[in-house]
Design a protein around this motif. Sequence first.
Motif, PDB file in Angstrom:
ATOM      1  N   GLU A 169      -6.732  10.580 -49.050  1.00  0.00           N
ATOM      2  CA  GLU A 169      -5.352  11.782 -50.350  1.00  0.00           C
ATOM      3  C   GLU A 169      -4.601  11.761 -48.731  1.00  0.00           C
ATOM      4  OE1 GLU A 169      -5.372  16.540 -50.772  1.00  0.00           O
ATOM      5  OE2 GLU A 169      -6.896  14.925 -51.309  1.00  0.00           O
ATOM      6  N   GLY A 170      -3.068  11.622 -49.134  1.00  0.00           N
ATOM      7  CA  GLY A 170      -2.397  11.985 -48.416  1.00  0.00           C
ATOM      8  C   GLY A 170      -1.749  10.160 -47.762  1.00  0.00           C
ATOM      9  N   ASP A 171      -0.620  10.772 -46.704  1.00  0.00           N
ATOM     10  CA  ASP A 171       0.026   9.410 -46.465  1.00  0.00           C
ATOM     11  C   ASP A 171      -0.870   8.330 -45.655  1.00  0.00           C
ATOM     12  OD1 ASP A 171       2.415   7.634 -46.106  1.00  0.00           O
ATOM     13  OD2 ASP A 171       3.456   8.848 -45.175  1.00  0.00           O
ATOM     14  N   GLY A 172      -0.828   7.343 -46.354  1.00  0.00           N
ATOM     15  CA  GLY A 172      -1.806   5.931 -44.986  1.00  0.00           C
ATOM     16  C   GLY A 172      -0.845   5.650 -44.382  1.00  0.00           C
ATOM     17  N   ALA A 173       0.745   6.158 -44.257  1.00  0.00           N
ATOM     18  CA  ALA A 173       0.955   5.877 -42.919  1.00  0.00           C
ATOM     19  C   ALA A 173       1.015   6.469 -41.407  1.00  0.00           C
ATOM     20  CB  ALA A 173       3.027   6.426 -43.221  1.00  0.00           C
ATOM     21  N   LEU A 174       0.334   7.798 -42.050  1.00  0.00           N
ATOM     22  CA  LEU A 174      -0.442   8.310 -40.851  1.00  0.00           C
ATOM     23  C   LEU A 174      -1.402   7.553 -39.889  1.00  0.00           C
ATOM     24  CD1 LEU A 174      -0.188  12.272 -41.944  1.00  0.00           C
ATOM     25  CD2 LEU A 174       1.246  11.835 -40.353  1.00  0.00           C
ATOM     26  N   LEU A 175      -2.584   6.767 -40.957  1.00  0.00           N
ATOM     27  CA  LEU A 175      -3.725   5.614 -40.143  1.00  0.00           C
ATOM     28  C   LEU A 175      -2.972   5.395 -38.906  1.00  0.00           C
ATOM     29  CD1 LEU A 175      -6.501   5.488 -40.472  1.00  0.00           C
ATOM     30  CD2 LEU A 175      -5.369   3.551 -42.350  1.00  0.00           C
ATOM     31  N   GLU A 176      -1.744   4.930 -39.596  1.00  0.00           N
ATOM     32  CA  GLU A 176      -1.690   4.807 -37.201  1.00  0.00           C
ATOM     33  C   GLU A 176      -1.620   5.585 -36.575  1.00  0.00           C
ATOM     34  OE1 GLU A 176      -0.522   1.507 -35.178  1.00  0.00           O
ATOM     35  OE2 GLU A 176      -1.162   1.027 -37.301  1.00  0.00           O
ATOM     36  N   ARG A 177      -1.123   6.862 -36.717  1.00  0.00           N
ATOM     37  CA  ARG A 177      -0.641   7.723 -36.083  1.00  0.00           C
ATOM     38  C   ARG A 177      -2.372   7.814 -35.487  1.00  0.00           C
ATOM     39  NH1 ARG A 177       1.995  13.750 -35.820  1.00  0.00           N
ATOM     40  NH2 ARG A 177       1.224  14.791 -34.495  1.00  0.00           N
ATOM     41  N   PHE A 178      -2.881   7.815 -36.661  1.00  0.00           N
ATOM     42  CA  PHE A 178      -4.645   8.369 -35.971  1.00  0.00           C
ATOM     43  C   PHE A 178      -5.597   6.920 -34.843  1.00  0.00           C
ATOM     44  CE2 PHE A 178      -9.362   7.078 -37.484  1.00  0.00           C
ATOM     45  CZ  PHE A 178     -10.154   8.201 -37.409  1.00  0.00           C
ATOM     46  N   ALA A 179      -4.551   5.821 -35.196  1.00  0.00           N
ATOM     47  CA  ALA A 179      -5.944   4.327 -34.234  1.00  0.00           C
ATOM     48  C   ALA A 179      -5.010   5.336 -32.880  1.00  0.00           C
ATOM     49  CB  ALA A 179      -5.310   3.594 -35.266  1.00  0.00           C
ATOM     50  N   LEU A 180      -3.596   4.948 -33.647  1.00  0.00           N
ATOM     51  CA  LEU A 180      -3.431   5.887 -31.697  1.00  0.00           C
ATOM     52  C   LEU A 180      -3.784   7.173 -30.742  1.00  0.00           C
ATOM     53  CD1 LEU A 180       0.318   5.005 -32.288  1.00  0.00           C
ATOM     54  CD2 LEU A 180      -1.160   3.080 -30.698  1.00  0.00           C
ATOM     55  N   THR A 181      -4.271   8.117 -31.792  1.00  0.00           N
ATOM     56  CA  THR A 181      -4.760   9.085 -30.957  1.00  0.00           C
ATOM     57  C   THR A 181      -6.403   8.724 -30.431  1.00  0.00           C
ATOM     58  OG1 THR A 181      -3.460  10.486 -32.534  1.00  0.00           O
ATOM     59  CG2 THR A 181      -5.333  11.456 -31.318  1.00  0.00           C
ATOM     60  N   PHE A 182      -7.304   8.303 -30.864  1.00  0.00           N
ATOM     61  CA  PHE A 182      -8.231   7.925 -30.839  1.00  0.00           C
ATOM     62  C   PHE A 182      -8.734   6.451 -30.250  1.00  0.00           C
ATOM     63  CE2 PHE A 182      -8.880  11.121 -34.284  1.00  0.00           C
ATOM     64  CZ  PHE A 182      -8.867  11.986 -33.713  1.00  0.00           C
ATOM     65  N   HIS A 183      -7.798   5.421 -29.430  1.00  0.00           N
ATOM     66  CA  HIS A 183      -7.290   4.533 -29.366  1.00  0.00           C
ATOM     67  C   HIS A 183      -8.139   5.060 -27.591  1.00  0.00           C
ATOM     68  CE1 HIS A 183      -6.620   0.396 -28.224  1.00  0.00           C
ATOM     69  NE2 HIS A 183      -6.561   0.421 -26.674  1.00  0.00           N
ATOM     70  N   ILE A 184      -9.537   4.202 -27.653  1.00  0.00           N
ATOM     71  CA  ILE A 184      -9.897   3.604 -26.116  1.00  0.00           C
ATOM     72  C   ILE A 184      -9.539   1.854 -25.531  1.00  0.00           C
ATOM     73  CG2 ILE A 184     -11.814   3.958 -24.523  1.00  0.00           C
ATOM     74  CD1 ILE A 184     -12.809   6.002 -26.935  1.00  0.00           C
ATOM     75  N   ASP A 185      -8.655   1.659 -24.609  1.00  0.00           N
ATOM     76  CA  ASP A 185      -8.667   0.624 -24.630  1.00  0.00           C
ATOM     77  C   ASP A 185      -9.703   0.141 -23.143  1.00  0.00           C
ATOM     78  OD1 ASP A 185      -7.670  -1.646 -22.498  1.00  0.00           O
ATOM     79  OD2 ASP A 185      -6.529  -0.779 -21.429  1.00  0.00           O
ATOM     80  N   PRO A 186     -10.397  -0.812 -24.232  1.00  0.00           N
ATOM     81  CA  PRO A 186     -11.482  -1.704 -24.125  1.00  0.00           C
ATOM     82  C   PRO A 186     -12.177  -1.768 -22.092  1.00  0.00           C
ATOM     83  CG  PRO A 186      -9.845  -3.378 -25.131  1.00  0.00           C
ATOM     84  CD  PRO A 186      -9.336  -1.690 -25.329  1.00  0.00           C
ATOM     85  N   GLY A 187     -10.381  -2.063 -22.052  1.00  0.00           N
ATOM     86  CA  GLY A 187     -10.335  -2.374 -20.504  1.00  0.00           C
ATOM     87  C   GLY A 187     -10.476  -1.505 -19.773  1.00  0.00           C
ATOM     88  N   MET A 188     -10.681   0.186 -20.025  1.00  0.00           N
ATOM     89  CA  MET A 188     -10.480   1.278 -19.153  1.00  0.00           C
ATOM     90  C   MET A 188     -12.008   1.186 -18.649  1.00  0.00           C
ATOM     91  SD  MET A 188      -8.797   3.955 -20.650  1.00  0.00           S
ATOM     92  CE  MET A 188      -9.550   5.652 -20.174  1.00  0.00           C
ATOM     93  N   ASP A 189     -12.006   1.338 -17.300  1.00  0.00           N
ATOM     94  CA  ASP A 189     -13.137   1.504 -16.689  1.00  0.00           C
ATOM     95  C   ASP A 189     -13.537   2.865 -16.477  1.00  0.00           C
ATOM     96  OD1 ASP A 189     -15.672   1.530 -15.018  1.00  0.00           O
ATOM     97  OD2 ASP A 189     -14.018   1.165 -13.067  1.00  0.00           O
ATOM     98  N   LEU A 190     -15.135   3.509 -17.811  1.00  0.00           N
ATOM     99  CA  LEU A 190     -14.234   5.107 -18.329  1.00  0.00           C
ATOM    100  C   LEU A 190     -15.570   5.382 -16.755  1.00  0.00           C
ATOM    101  CD1 LEU A 190     -15.010   4.228 -21.786  1.00  0.00           C
ATOM    102  CD2 LEU A 190     -12.742   5.776 -20.310  1.00  0.00           C
ATOM    103  N   VAL A 191     -16.862   4.183 -16.230  1.00  0.00           N
ATOM    104  CA  VAL A 191     -17.595   4.543 -15.065  1.00  0.00           C
ATOM    105  C   VAL A 191     -16.641   4.800 -13.601  1.00  0.00           C
ATOM    106  CG1 VAL A 191     -19.481   4.582 -14.285  1.00  0.00           C
ATOM    107  CG2 VAL A 191     -19.075   4.462 -17.003  1.00  0.00           C
ATOM    108  N   ALA A 192     -17.318   5.951 -13.076  1.00  0.00           N
ATOM    109  CA  ALA A 192     -16.309   5.713 -11.179  1.00  0.00           C
ATOM    110  C   ALA A 192     -17.278   5.351 -10.580  1.00  0.00           C
ATOM    111  CB  ALA A 192     -15.886   7.071 -11.108  1.00  0.00           C
TER     112      ALA A 192
END
Length: 76
Positions: A53-76
């Motif tokens: 339900e809803g506007d599929g165009a919002l899926l791009e925003r969803f993906a950008l909101t939850f995106h995690i760069d695979p190159g990010m070092d998440l552990v210090a």
Amino acid sequence: MWQIAPPAPPVGGALPAFEPDLRIAAGPGIRRLIAGDITSDQAISGGVVHVVEGDGALLERFALTFHIDPGMDLVA
């Protein structure tokens, strides 16, 4: 305000009184969308994500909101 999914209610609180702008159904393949391996259009046309339900165009925003760069070092 655009709501992609209802926020988690506080303990003992109530859910929001309004409906989300987008409802989707997806399996583990949604990881490819969030990782940026496929676009939202590819996810929809390829059956990775189904817009319930809803506007599929919002899926791009969803993906950008939850995106995690695979190159990010998440552990210090």
